[in-house]
Design a protein around this motif. Structure first.
Motif, PDB file in Angstrom:
ATOM      1  N   MET A   1       0.830  -1.205   0.000  1.00  0.00           N
ATOM      2  CA  MET A   1       0.000   0.000   0.000  1.00  0.00           C
ATOM      3  C   MET A   1       0.864   1.255   0.000  1.00  0.00           C
ATOM      4  SD  MET A   1      -3.062   0.992   2.658  1.00  0.00           S
ATOM      5  CE  MET A   1      -3.876  -0.563   2.279  1.00  0.00           C
ATOM      6  N   GLY A   2       2.038   1.166   0.600  1.00  0.00           N
ATOM      7  CA  GLY A   2       2.958   2.292   0.581  1.00  0.00           C
ATOM      8  C   GLY A   2       2.723   3.249   1.719  1.00  0.00           C
ATOM      9  N   ASN A   3       3.641   4.186   1.829  1.00  0.00           N
ATOM     10  CA  ASN A   3       3.546   5.192   2.876  1.00  0.00           C
ATOM     11  C   ASN A   3       2.366   6.120   2.593  1.00  0.00           C
ATOM     12  OD1 ASN A   3       3.887   7.226   4.711  1.00  0.00           O
ATOM     13  ND2 ASN A   3       6.069   7.487   4.341  1.00  0.00           N
ATOM     14  N   PRO A   4       1.418   6.238   3.559  1.00  0.00           N
ATOM     15  CA  PRO A   4       0.249   7.085   3.310  1.00  0.00           C
ATOM     16  C   PRO A   4       0.584   8.562   3.160  1.00  0.00           C
ATOM     17  CG  PRO A   4       0.315   6.358   5.603  1.00  0.00           C
ATOM     18  CD  PRO A   4       1.366   5.581   4.863  1.00  0.00           C
ATOM     19  N   LEU A   5       1.794   8.963   3.626  1.00  0.00           N
ATOM     20  CA  LEU A   5       2.206  10.359   3.514  1.00  0.00           C
ATOM     21  C   LEU A   5       2.981  10.642   2.230  1.00  0.00           C
ATOM     22  CD1 LEU A   5       3.361  11.061   7.194  1.00  0.00           C
ATOM     23  CD2 LEU A   5       1.134  11.522   6.147  1.00  0.00           C
ATOM     24  N   HIS A   6       3.195   9.590   1.454  1.00  0.00           N
ATOM     25  CA  HIS A   6       3.980   9.749   0.228  1.00  0.00           C
ATOM     26  C   HIS A   6       3.299  10.730  -0.723  1.00  0.00           C
ATOM     27  CE1 HIS A   6       6.606   8.761  -3.102  1.00  0.00           C
ATOM     28  NE2 HIS A   6       5.567   8.498  -3.855  1.00  0.00           N
ATOM     29  N   GLY A   7       4.033  11.748  -1.118  1.00  0.00           N
ATOM     30  CA  GLY A   7       3.524  12.718  -2.076  1.00  0.00           C
ATOM     31  C   GLY A   7       2.528  13.711  -1.511  1.00  0.00           C
ATOM     32  N   LEU A   8       2.279  13.646  -0.184  1.00  0.00           N
ATOM     33  CA  LEU A   8       1.249  14.505   0.403  1.00  0.00           C
ATOM     34  C   LEU A   8       1.580  15.981   0.241  1.00  0.00           C
ATOM     35  CD1 LEU A   8      -1.359  14.820   1.994  1.00  0.00           C
ATOM     36  CD2 LEU A   8      -0.041  14.583   4.108  1.00  0.00           C
ATOM     37  N   TRP A   9       2.825  16.364   0.581  1.00  0.00           N
ATOM     38  CA  TRP A   9       3.159  17.784   0.486  1.00  0.00           C
ATOM     39  C   TRP A   9       3.217  18.256  -0.966  1.00  0.00           C
ATOM     40  CZ3 TRP A   9       2.540  22.144   2.460  1.00  0.00           C
ATOM     41  CH2 TRP A   9       3.248  23.254   1.996  1.00  0.00           C
ATOM     42  N   ALA A  10       3.680  17.391  -1.874  1.00  0.00           N
ATOM     43  CA  ALA A  10       3.732  17.775  -3.285  1.00  0.00           C
ATOM     44  C   ALA A  10       2.327  18.090  -3.804  1.00  0.00           C
ATOM     45  CB  ALA A  10       4.363  16.657  -4.110  1.00  0.00           C
ATOM     46  N   LEU A  11       1.348  17.284  -3.400  1.00  0.00           N
ATOM     47  CA  LEU A  11      -0.032  17.523  -3.814  1.00  0.00           C
ATOM     48  C   LEU A  11      -0.598  18.782  -3.153  1.00  0.00           C
ATOM     49  CD1 LEU A  11      -1.362  13.851  -3.690  1.00  0.00           C
ATOM     50  CD2 LEU A  11      -0.926  15.230  -5.732  1.00  0.00           C
ATOM     51  N   THR A  12      -0.240  18.976  -1.875  1.00  0.00           N
ATOM     52  CA  THR A  12      -0.704  20.171  -1.174  1.00  0.00           C
ATOM     53  C   THR A  12      -0.131  21.433  -1.815  1.00  0.00           C
ATOM     54  OG1 THR A  12      -0.802  18.914   0.894  1.00  0.00           O
ATOM     55  CG2 THR A  12      -0.830  21.313   1.068  1.00  0.00           C
ATOM     56  N   ASP A  13       1.164  21.397  -2.122  1.00  0.00           N
ATOM     57  CA  ASP A  13       1.819  22.556  -2.728  1.00  0.00           C
ATOM     58  C   ASP A  13       1.240  22.852  -4.107  1.00  0.00           C
ATOM     59  OD1 ASP A  13       3.936  24.590  -2.748  1.00  0.00           O
ATOM     60  OD2 ASP A  13       4.814  23.384  -4.348  1.00  0.00           O
ATOM     61  N   ARG A  14       0.880  21.806  -4.827  1.00  0.00           N
ATOM     62  CA  ARG A  14       0.252  21.997  -6.138  1.00  0.00           C
ATOM     63  C   ARG A  14      -1.048  22.782  -6.000  1.00  0.00           C
ATOM     64  NH1 ARG A  14      -3.975  19.123  -8.295  1.00  0.00           N
ATOM     65  NH2 ARG A  14      -4.311  19.438 -10.528  1.00  0.00           N
ATOM     66  N   GLU A  15      -1.831  22.454  -4.990  1.00  0.00           N
ATOM     67  CA  GLU A  15      -3.092  23.160  -4.776  1.00  0.00           C
ATOM     68  C   GLU A  15      -2.849  24.598  -4.325  1.00  0.00           C
ATOM     69  OE1 GLU A  15      -6.078  21.996  -5.431  1.00  0.00           O
ATOM     70  OE2 GLU A  15      -5.326  20.033  -6.049  1.00  0.00           O
ATOM     71  N   LEU A  16      -1.842  24.787  -3.462  1.00  0.00           N
ATOM     72  CA  LEU A  16      -1.563  26.133  -2.943  1.00  0.00           C
ATOM     73  C   LEU A  16      -1.103  27.082  -4.049  1.00  0.00           C
ATOM     74  CD1 LEU A  16       0.249  25.311   0.428  1.00  0.00           C
ATOM     75  CD2 LEU A  16      -1.998  26.370   0.150  1.00  0.00           C
ATOM     76  N   LYS A  17      -0.387  26.553  -5.032  1.00  0.00           N
ATOM     77  CA  LYS A  17       0.100  27.402  -6.121  1.00  0.00           C
ATOM     78  C   LYS A  17      -1.057  28.019  -6.902  1.00  0.00           C
ATOM     79  CE  LYS A  17       4.604  25.192  -6.868  1.00  0.00           C
ATOM     80  NZ  LYS A  17       5.428  24.357  -7.775  1.00  0.00           N
TER      81      LYS A  17
END
Length: 289
Positions: A1-17
């Motif tokens: 399943m992988g780390n549930p936090l994987h890519g979390l900040w990258a996705l958040t930063d994408r939305e913030l931009k």
């Protein structure tokens, strides 16, 4: 399943931009609470209505000082503070958080329509992170906008509890931001959950418009619950906005109607339950189709 936090900040930063690269979006979202503060809060200020009004009863001469004392006592017993503008301003901080959270679901609708969601689902990023990235974006945006609204309220004359020491005031502000974070987490997760399967932005806007005004007015944002008709009170008691307003007024104005610890307990349950529902349903409903 992988780390549930994987890519979390990258996705958040994408939305913030999308937000900080388009200042007009920030300005538009701030208009409504500022209008409430500047126009409704000042023009319909209960304090001015009572203390600056005149009483002209033939044969009865009431000194203005007595009128002012009666008015102050009434305002204190009704609103918990002698300044109605401060009572209203405290709720506007929660309103801007609520408005931002409501629109969080729109982003996933557009991601699906533009094909971005399908591309994200082909990556190793957990589906729960896709949802939580949008939720965190909403939380950060709402706290930033709440700060601006609070500063504007102070400039317009919002009065804080004078009994607070500087340390107590700082801790109170932290408590208010904690409550706003819980509110944003819960409502963002709720609206994103409602939008998981939606491909029509008009449907999402209809949901927002349907819930916006009832939730705002069926709370203690503009007047205490005890002034509401009996049939509206149960709705106000389960409305999370009621408890955030109570936290803000209790910590900053010293005008809590409930218990601040119980307010936080309710908001924590609200945020945890709807965040969990959003993550679980994202695994079930998000698909490449």
């Amino acid at each position: 399943m992988g780390n549930p936090l994987h890519g979390l900040w990258a996705l958040t930063d994408r939305e913030l931009k999308k937000w900080y690269k388009a200042p007009v979006v920030l300005i538009v979202t701030l208009i409504q609470p500022i209008v409430w503060l500047a126009f409704f809060g000042k023009s319909m200020n209960m304090t001015s209505i009572f203390t600056n009004g005149s009483v002209n009863i033939p044969g009865l001469n009431i000194p203005k000082q007595i009128i002012d004392q009666i008015a102050q006592a009434y305002l204190k017993s009704t609103f918990g503070t002698t300044d109605y503008f401060s009572f209203l301003a405290a709720s506007m901080v929660a309103q801007i958080t609520f408005f931002t959270a409501m629109n969080s679901g729109m982003s996933i609708v557009w991601d699906r329509r533009l094909g971005v969601l399908g591309k994200l689902l082909t990556t190793p990023v957990p589906r729960g992170s896709i949802i939580m990235g949008k939720v965190l974006n909403s939380v950060i945006r709402s706290l930033a906008q709440a700060t601006i609204v609070l500063l504007i309220a102070v400039l317009l004359g919002m009065k804080f509890n004078t009994k607070l020491t500087p340390l107590e005031f700082a801790l109170s502000v932290v408590g208010v931001y904690a409550a706003l974070t819980l509110l944003s987490l819960g409502f963002s997760s709720l609206y994103l959950t409602l939008a998981l399967r939606s491909t029509n932005w008009q449907s999402q806007m209809a949901i927002i418009n349907l819930l916006n005004m009832p939730l705002m007015f069926a709370s203690n944002s503009f007047y205490p619950i005890k002034m509401m008709p009996w049939w509206l009170r149960p709705i106000a008691y389960i409305n999370p906005l009621t408890y955030v307003n109570d936290v803000t007024r209790g910590l900053l104005l010293g005008a809590s109607s409930f218990s601040v610890p119980m307010d936080f307990l309710y908001l924590t349950i609200f945020a945890v339950v709807f965040s969990a529902i959003g993550i679980v349903l994202s695994w079930r409903f998000l698909s490449e189709a």
